[in-house]
Scaffold this motif. Structure first.
Motif, PDB file in Angstrom:
ATOM      1  N   ASP A   7       0.826  -1.216   0.000  1.00  0.00           N
ATOM      2  CA  ASP A   7       0.000   0.000   0.000  1.00  0.00           C
ATOM      3  C   ASP A   7       0.858   1.263   0.000  1.00  0.00           C
ATOM      4  N   SER A   8       0.310   2.303  -0.581  1.00  0.00           N
ATOM      5  CA  SER A   8       0.997   3.602  -0.610  1.00  0.00           C
ATOM      6  C   SER A   8      -0.001   4.691  -0.984  1.00  0.00           C
ATOM      7  N   THR A   9       0.143   5.850  -0.397  1.00  0.00           N
ATOM      8  CA  THR A   9      -0.598   7.035  -0.857  1.00  0.00           C
ATOM      9  C   THR A   9       0.391   8.026  -1.446  1.00  0.00           C
ATOM     10  N   ARG A  10       1.292   8.558  -0.585  1.00  0.00           N
ATOM     11  CA  ARG A  10       2.206   9.622  -0.996  1.00  0.00           C
ATOM     12  C   ARG A  10       3.140   9.189  -2.128  1.00  0.00           C
ATOM     13  N   THR A  11       3.855   8.087  -1.930  1.00  0.00           N
ATOM     14  CA  THR A  11       4.919   7.707  -2.869  1.00  0.00           C
ATOM     15  C   THR A  11       4.338   7.400  -4.240  1.00  0.00           C
ATOM     16  N   ARG A  17       7.589  -0.684  -5.380  1.00  0.00           N
ATOM     17  CA  ARG A  17       7.505  -0.880  -3.920  1.00  0.00           C
ATOM     18  C   ARG A  17       7.181  -2.341  -3.680  1.00  0.00           C
ATOM     19  N   HIS A  31      14.233   3.314   1.507  1.00  0.00           N
ATOM     20  CA  HIS A  31      13.203   4.119   0.822  1.00  0.00           C
ATOM     21  C   HIS A  31      13.945   5.385   0.351  1.00  0.00           C
ATOM     22  N   GLN A  41      12.379   8.886  -0.333  1.00  0.00           N
ATOM     23  CA  GLN A  41      11.892   9.537   0.891  1.00  0.00           C
ATOM     24  C   GLN A  41      13.053  10.254   1.593  1.00  0.00           C
ATOM     25  N   PRO A  62       7.468  11.296   7.719  1.00  0.00           N
ATOM     26  CA  PRO A  62       7.303  10.852   6.323  1.00  0.00           C
ATOM     27  C   PRO A  62       5.856  10.506   5.972  1.00  0.00           C
ATOM     28  N   GLY A  63       4.999  10.331   7.000  1.00  0.00           N
ATOM     29  CA  GLY A  63       3.627   9.912   6.742  1.00  0.00           C
ATOM     30  C   GLY A  63       3.579   8.425   6.394  1.00  0.00           C
ATOM     31  N   PRO A  64       2.441   7.771   6.526  1.00  0.00           N
ATOM     32  CA  PRO A  64       1.234   8.295   7.151  1.00  0.00           C
ATOM     33  C   PRO A  64       1.392   8.452   8.663  1.00  0.00           C
TER      34      PRO A  64
HETATM   35  N1   CP Z   1       6.078   8.117   3.161  1.00  0.00           N
HETATM   36  C1   CP Z   1       5.530   7.107   2.467  1.00  0.00           C
HETATM   37  O1   CP Z   1       6.226   6.249   1.926  1.00  0.00           O
HETATM   38  O2   CP Z   1       4.171   7.137   2.413  1.00  0.00           O
HETATM   39  P1   CP Z   1       3.267   6.101   1.593  1.00  0.00           P
HETATM   40  O3   CP Z   1       3.403   4.765   2.270  1.00  0.00           O
HETATM   41  O4   CP Z   1       1.866   6.655   1.654  1.00  0.00           O
HETATM   42  O5   CP Z   1       3.794   6.035   0.195  1.00  0.00           O
END
Ligand code: CP
Length: 311
Positions: A60-64, A113, A141, A144, A268-270
């Motif tokens: 899962d990922s949102t930002r990346t 990823r 990562h 990041q 770095p989130g989330p």
């Molecule tokens: N910082 C980061 O990798 O966020 P995601 O998991 O949402 O991609």
């Protein structure tokens, strides 16, 4: 002053460990130009017009994921998005077969990823396309760390001699390892801080300081990079309850207000609001969390562009 290197020393971005300090400065310099581009009314340049990039996300990922896709589109690349949950991986296809099938459709570059540490390195040994690691398990990562260091540099200037503390779940964090390598290559001093159960044994052998006292470490640092508690990777109990974690290792407003200086807060989130960081810190004037996300697009444009022009 030495002339800036013109191309990356590597044809993949598998980890910060493989980059030189000159590579990192070149990526930052290139990201400066792309940051200017994405703040224009027309946010697009034709730099990767003939390049096709596949974003393979097995986790899962949102930002990346969104950041890479935007970076690719801002560079005018053709983009394919692949999600393991809706692919033939579920029918038992191997990673290599999946990637080779995608590459046979004339794809030039892979952003991946994957939950397995080393998965990107494995691919790099078996295929000819450029590979960018978008996070491999608990290993690295790299983009990041690049966007984190770039964001720190915007706040503090040259990072040489600056004190950066990484707080929280270091044991399960790919962000921590990539940040350590990146910050050290840029001359910063790095300390990790968290519960002893979440700090890897022998991490001091990487040249980082270790401390278990959050207040003392906040007083030491110029930047606090606060990491998420990665419950999805914790298969045993590393601390009794989230409430106690927040009480003893969380970053909160009274702690920040007790310091006699202003420090930069990053994540770095989330975010697990109220666990590793309270909302009044995450949303405060100290926080650059959303600037990190903004900078991620320019950094990823720079990485993709530099890898493509190196071929
Ligand atoms: N910082 C980061 O990798 O966020 P995601 O998991 O949402 O991609």
């Amino acid at each position: 002053m030495a002339a800036m290197t013109q191309q990356l020393s590597t044809r993949h971005l598998l980890g910060i460990k493989d980059l030189t300090a000159e590579d990192i400065q070149l990526i930052f310099h290139t990201a400066d130009s792309f940051k200017e581009v994405i703040n224009r009314p027309i946010k697009k340049v034709p730099s990767l017009r003939d390049i096709t990039i596949a974003n393979l996300f097995f986790e899962d990922s949102t930002r990346t994921r969104i950041s890479f896709e935007l970076a690719e589109k801002r560079l005018s690349a053709d983009v394919i998005n692949f999600s393991a949950s809706s692919s033939s991986v579920k029918k038992g296809e191997t990673l290599l077969d999946t990637v080779n099938n995608i590459l046979s459709m004339k794809v030039d570059m892979i952003v991946m990823r994957h939950p397995a540490p080393g998965a990107c390195k494995f691919l790099a040994e078996h295929i000819s396309a450029n590979i960018v690691n978008a996070g491999d398990g608990t290993h690295e990562h790299p983009t990041q760390a690049l966007l984190d260091a770039y964001s720190m540099r915007e706040q503090l200037g040259d990072l040489k001699g600056k004190h950066v503390a990484i707080f929280g779940d270091i044991l399960h964090s790919r962000v921590a390892l990539s940040n350590i390598f990146c910050l050290q290559k840029l001359g910063a001093k790095v300390r990790v801080c968290g519960p002893p159960t979440l700090i890897p044994k022998h991490i001091d052998q990487l040249g980082v300081e270790v401390d278990y006292d959050v207040r003392k470490t906040l007083a030491w640092c110029d930047v606090a990079n606060v990491l998420r508690i990665q419950l999805e990777r914790q298969h045993i109990r590393y601390f009794p309850t989230l409430r106690e974690y927040a009480q003893y290792f969380g970053i909160n407003r009274p702690l920040l207000d007790s310091l006699d200086k202003k420090i930069v807060i990053m994540h770095p989130g989330p975010i697990n609001r109220g666990v590793e960081i309270t909302s009044d810190v995450a949303d405060s004037e100290h926080s650059i969390i959303l600037q990190q996300v903004e900078n991620g697009v320019a950094i990823r444009m720079a990485v993709l562009y530099l890898l493509a022009v190196r071929n």
